[in-house]
Design a protein around this motif. Structure first.
Motif, PDB file in Angstrom:
ATOM      1  N   ARG A 176     -30.849  24.462  20.319  1.00  0.00           N
ATOM      2  CA  ARG A 176     -31.717  23.524  21.036  1.00  0.00           C
ATOM      3  C   ARG A 176     -32.579  22.819  19.989  1.00  0.00           C
ATOM      4  N   THR A 178     -34.719  18.764  18.961  1.00  0.00           N
ATOM      5  CA  THR A 178     -35.154  17.439  19.376  1.00  0.00           C
ATOM      6  C   THR A 178     -35.476  16.597  18.151  1.00  0.00           C
ATOM      7  N   VAL A 182     -32.438  17.003  14.983  1.00  0.00           N
ATOM      8  CA  VAL A 182     -31.057  16.882  15.453  1.00  0.00           C
ATOM      9  C   VAL A 182     -30.118  16.466  14.319  1.00  0.00           C
ATOM     10  N   THR A 192     -26.150  20.459  18.634  1.00  0.00           N
ATOM     11  CA  THR A 192     -27.487  20.488  19.214  1.00  0.00           C
ATOM     12  C   THR A 192     -27.449  20.060  20.677  1.00  0.00           C
ATOM     13  N   VAL A 193     -28.357  20.637  21.449  1.00  0.00           N
ATOM     14  CA  VAL A 193     -28.487  20.281  22.857  1.00  0.00           C
ATOM     15  C   VAL A 193     -29.967  20.115  23.164  1.00  0.00           C
ATOM     16  N   SER A 194     -30.263  19.361  24.211  1.00  0.00           N
ATOM     17  CA  SER A 194     -31.649  19.170  24.656  1.00  0.00           C
ATOM     18  C   SER A 194     -31.923  20.113  25.814  1.00  0.00           C
ATOM     19  N   VAL A 195     -32.827  21.052  25.594  1.00  0.00           N
ATOM     20  CA  VAL A 195     -33.211  22.025  26.616  1.00  0.00           C
ATOM     21  C   VAL A 195     -34.737  22.129  26.602  1.00  0.00           C
ATOM     22  N   SER A 196     -35.374  22.045  27.749  1.00  0.00           N
ATOM     23  CA  SER A 196     -36.826  22.185  27.781  1.00  0.00           C
ATOM     24  C   SER A 196     -37.220  23.619  27.453  1.00  0.00           C
ATOM     25  N   GLN A 197     -38.406  23.793  26.867  1.00  0.00           N
ATOM     26  CA  GLN A 197     -38.833  25.132  26.451  1.00  0.00           C
ATOM     27  C   GLN A 197     -38.829  26.148  27.601  1.00  0.00           C
ATOM     28  N   SER A 212     -32.954  28.044  18.750  1.00  0.00           N
ATOM     29  CA  SER A 212     -33.789  26.902  19.107  1.00  0.00           C
ATOM     30  C   SER A 212     -34.769  26.577  17.993  1.00  0.00           C
TER      31      SER A 212
END
Length: 359
Positions: A176, A178, A182, A192-197, A212
């Motif tokens: 994870r 941002t 990235v 990489t992936v976008s995941v909220s905390q 992460s």
């Protein structure tokens, strides 16, 4: 937008037949309450800092000013905070300029440097935003007055099953990440992936991610230490384009004395948060290593050159900001150069004198 408690007192007297002395003292009745929109809940280091700010504002103004803090995004969420303050929905708010595209581009410059030191970064960001003509003009044109700064602190690498000790260890991992991290991680074979905390715990648990980019206090707050086993201390950059703004008209309606108080308090608040975040980082790192509720995380020292290689790639991402600045006819080189000079200034001060709270 201003909320003055005198009006509320008058309603109470008229409707309930209450005397003023039974409700508030005269000083409290005259207090001007500045409505503050906070998108985070009332807990943690930042919440404590805002409560400190309210207390200091009341004390320094002799009860003339105070904050009415609306927590948890109930008034404005993170994505609409800057616009909401500009529109007068709130008098003040915690803002993240990337959520107001094209409006606070100068402020975004402070995220183009991979700087791990909280105090150096925060004070350099504060001085840029309060002294650079382009920063002041841009904020004012958006009907905002910059107040002070926050930080996330430096970025680390959390991993579940495999310690990340070198650039080669990134190959094949799903992380994870941002922003500038990235391209830096993908250049060394990571996906990489976008995941909220708040969703990182679940993603680590079900194996959809291997790790992460994160901060020590986030690992503790979201209990990621229960599922992950390693943190690599790469000390990459912090998010510095993250602070407090005041509605410009609210600021201009204050007396000259109260405007000066607000400006002084903004700098003191920034310094206070820097001290809190520095202490939180060092203390939380020790807690995680020692173990929380039986869950300890092993602290991994990265191989020589790993951090420098990631920093070099991440800072290349500054071109995206340069392009944004160009679209607004801003002097990108001059603005970023001014920020780098301020970093050098505060770094030299730290080297010579240490942190202000240790002097």
């Amino acid at each position: 937008m201003r909320k003055v408690t005198t009006g509320l007192l008058a309603v109470a007297v008229a409707v309930g037949g209450l005397s003023a002395s039974a409700v508030w003292s005269n000083a409290e009745a005259e207090m001007q309450m500045l409505r503050f929109a906070e998108f985070a809940p009332n807990r943690g280091t930042r919440a404590g800092a805002l409560q400190w700010l309210d207390s200091e504002l009341r004390e320094r103004s002799d009860g003339a000013l105070g904050l009415d803090i609306v927590w948890g995004g109930a008034l404005l969420g993170a994505r609409d905070a800057a616009q909401g303050v500009s529109d007068g929905v709130a008098d003040m708010a915690s803002i993240v300029p990337v959520y107001a595209p094209g409006r606070l581009v100068v402020y975004e410059a402070v995220d183009t440097v991979q700087l791990p030191d909280e105090w150096v970064g925060m004070m350099a960001a504060y001085e840029l935003m309060t002294t650079h003509p382009a920063a002041i003009e841009e904020a004012n044109s958006f009907n905002l007055h910059y107040f002070g700064n926050y930080t996330t602190g430096p970025t680390q690498l959390l991993s579940r099953d495999k310690p990340i000790t070198s650039l080669e260890d990134l190959d094949g991992l799903t992380l994870r990440a941002t922003g500038a991290f990235v391209p830096a991680l993908e250049a060394h074979g990571a996906s990489t992936v976008s995941v909220s905390q708040p969703k990182v715990y679940e993603a680590l648990s079900n194996g959809s991610i291997d790790g992460s980019t994160t901060y020590y206090y986030v690992v503790k707050a979201y209990k990621q230490h229960e599922i992950a086993n390693y943190i690599t201390g790469v000390d990459l950059g912090q998010t510095l384009a993250f602070g407090i703004a005041m509605n410009l008209e609210t600021y201009q309606d204050l007396s000259a004395e109260h405007q000066a108080l607000i400006d002084e308090l903004g700098r003191d608040f920034t310094l206070h948060v820097a001290e809190l975040m520095h202490a939180s980082r060092t203390e939380t790192k020790a807690e995680l290593a020692a173990g929380i509720d039986g869950h300890a995380i092993e602290m991994i020292e990265p191989a020589a050159g790993m951090r420098e290689a990631l920093v070099e790639l991440a800072e290349q991402d500054a071109q995206r900001w340069i392009d944004k600045a160009g679209e607004k006819d801003l002097d990108a080189d001059g603005i970023r150069g001014a920020f780098l000079e301020l970093i050098a200034k505060y770094d030299a001060e730290h080297e010579a004198q240490g942190y202000p709270w240790d002097r």
